[in-house]
Write an enzyme that holds these catalytic residues in place. Structure first.
Site, mmCIF file in Angstrom:
data_model
loop_
_atom_site.group_PDB
_atom_site.id
_atom_site.type_symbol
_atom_site.label_atom_id
_atom_site.label_comp_id
_atom_site.label_asym_id
_atom_site.label_seq_id
_atom_site.Cartn_x
_atom_site.Cartn_y
_atom_site.Cartn_z
ATOM 1 N N ARG A 55 66.949 32.346 77.305
ATOM 2 C CA ARG A 55 65.775 33.161 77.641
ATOM 3 C C ARG A 55 65.317 32.936 79.074
ATOM 4 N NH1 ARG A 55 61.699 31.637 75.078
ATOM 5 N NH2 ARG A 55 62.440 30.783 73.122
ATOM 6 N N LYS A 205 69.812 53.096 85.698
ATOM 7 C CA LYS A 205 70.134 54.336 86.389
ATOM 8 C C LYS A 205 71.185 54.086 87.482
ATOM 9 C CE LYS A 205 66.924 55.583 83.535
ATOM 10 N NZ LYS A 205 65.507 55.719 83.899
HETATM 11 C C1 LIG Z 1 64.276 55.251 83.419
HETATM 12 C C2 LIG Z 1 63.099 54.993 84.253
HETATM 13 C C3 LIG Z 1 62.196 53.967 83.941
HETATM 14 C C4 LIG Z 1 62.337 53.115 82.700
HETATM 15 O O1 LIG Z 1 63.507 52.363 82.683
HETATM 16 P P1 LIG Z 1 64.376 52.045 81.341
HETATM 17 O O2 LIG Z 1 65.540 51.303 81.893
HETATM 18 O O3 LIG Z 1 64.722 53.356 80.696
HETATM 19 O O4 LIG Z 1 63.513 51.218 80.454
HETATM 20 C C5 LIG Z 1 61.133 53.770 84.799
HETATM 21 N N1 LIG Z 1 60.942 54.556 85.902
HETATM 22 C C6 LIG Z 1 61.801 55.541 86.211
HETATM 23 C C7 LIG Z 1 61.539 56.368 87.424
HETATM 24 C C8 LIG Z 1 62.897 55.806 85.403
HETATM 25 O O5 LIG Z 1 63.726 56.806 85.709
#
Ligand SMILES: *Cc1c(COP(=O)(O)O)cnc(C)c1O
Length: 386
Positions: A55, A205
């Protein structure tokens, strides 16, 4: 024999070699993975440094964090099991009654989490119009904020906020600035250099880039008490990134520069093709000279503009949904920043009550052939308009 050169490699080289992580023992050119959940004490029954339980993190997670810190020009980065858990750690760490200034429209999950904390009377919130510096300045002046939240470019309309100006506004009021530049990863935008106190990215992303990991990362230069407290929240909530996912993320990041360049070029070609198109009302893309945030984006995103854009389709809400349904190459899926192109009717995904245009389609442009993607949208538009 001549001496080894002492030339410092560029960021592109460092990242593509995962910080030259050649294994000393074996010569393996790929970093190894360490999935252990626990670590044995030494012969004196002392805890070995730096890890004793997963953790707290692992070698593999730390290696991915080092790569991101290098990309960000940060002193330290912390990886979480999702973007949302990283954002939640920041919100959870706010003192009771702290005031947050946030955009009216932004990534829906983060907005919902801020609103949940406000509904539970943990924090208070006021809002500004994304990309509008006067609106931000007015919102900050009207309260005594602890934290200013900026998302740029901003979901799903891709407004651009001037990070340096936002930092000045926040700091003058004694507040900290957190930026969410998930749409333009740190190969393009260096939020800390521009004045942000915390740089957040959903590594799900572009950083990972292959739609097979969820991860979130925070990066800072000031590693004081707030940072330690956020790390403690990650430890006690158990939201550290898993080693296998960290390893996939390392592999994904090695091609970050290449991928982002191609996604940006493809998005620009698509934006230019559909601007003024007979079936399209508006193309929202900061790379277009007609976009109100174009000049700031140009400065802030290293001359590239990323792979995210939205289009307002003519016709009805159903026409927009039909375009998403009729695409044959674009996947009708949520998320963004992967090598494959995605199309999404954002209103369906964000849910009722979230202010998003009913004819808005959000496109995440991948690394496919731009002409194929343009053809796909053309045929889907033609069918939807019949
Ligand atoms: C996807 C996203 C998030 C959240 O991230 P996760 O990895 O899906 O939990 C936050 N801000 C933006 C701009 C995003 O595109």
């Amino acid at each position: 024999m001549s001496e080894k050169s002492n030339r410092q490699p560029s960021l592109v080289t460092l990242i593509s070699q995962a910080l030259h992580s050649l294994e000393a023992e074996t010569g393996a050119v790929v970093p190894s993975i360490q999935p252990a959940a626990t670590y044995a004490r030494d012969e004196n029954y002392e805890v070995r440094q730096p890890y004793w339980y997963r953790r707290d993190g692992s070698q593999t997670t730390a290696q991915a964090e080092n790569i991101i810190a290098t990309l960000e020009g940060a002193k330290e980065s912390l990886l979480f099991s999702s973007g949302m858990s990283a954002c939640t750690a920041v919100i959870e760490n706010l003192p009771t009654d702290a005031h947050v200034v946030a955009p009216k429209v932004m990534y829906h999950g983060v907005l919902q989490q801020i609103q949940n904390y406000a509904a539970n009377r943990r924090i208070t919130v006021s809002y500004y119009d994304a990309g509008d510096m006067q609106s931000l300045a007015d919102a900050v002046k009207a309260c005594d904020p602890h934290l200013v939240w900026v998302e740029t470019p901003n979901n799903p309309n891709w407004e651009v906020t001037d990070i340096a100006k936002a930092a000045e506004i926040a700091h003058t009021a004694g507040a900290k600035l957190i930026t969410d530049c998930t749409g333009t990863p740190p190969s393009m935008t260096k939020a800390l250099d521009l004045g942000a106190d915390i740089s957040f990215h959903s590594a799900t992303k572009y950083l990972n880039g292959h739609s097979d990991v969820t991860a979130g990362v925070l990066s800072v230069n000031d590693t004081g008490k707030t940072w330690d407290d956020i790390a403690t929240i990650r430890k006690l909530q158990g939201t550290v990134l898993h080693s296998f996912d960290a390893w996939l993320l390392i592999r994904g990041m090695r091609t970050l520069f290449l991928r982002v360049e191609k996604c940006s070029a493809n998005a620009m070609a698509i934006a230019k093709h559909f601007e003024g198109h007979r079936h399209i009302e508006t193309v929202m893309y900061p790379g277009l000279a007609s976009h109100p945030g174009h000049d700031i984006a140009n400065r802030q995103t290293n001359g590239q503009f990323g792979g995210m854009l939205s289009i307002l389709v003519k016709g009805s809400e159903q026409t927009a949904i039909d375009v998403a349904r009729f695409c044959e190459l674009f996947y009708p899926a949520t998320s963004l920043g992967g090598v494959e192109s995605l199309i999404e009717h954002r209103k369906t995904v964000s849910g009722e009550g979230f202010p998003v245009h009913p004819r808005l389609l959000r496109l995440s442009i991948g690394i496919e052939d731009a002409d194929d993607l343009i053809y796909d949208l053309e045929q889907a538009l033609a069918r939807a308009m019949e």
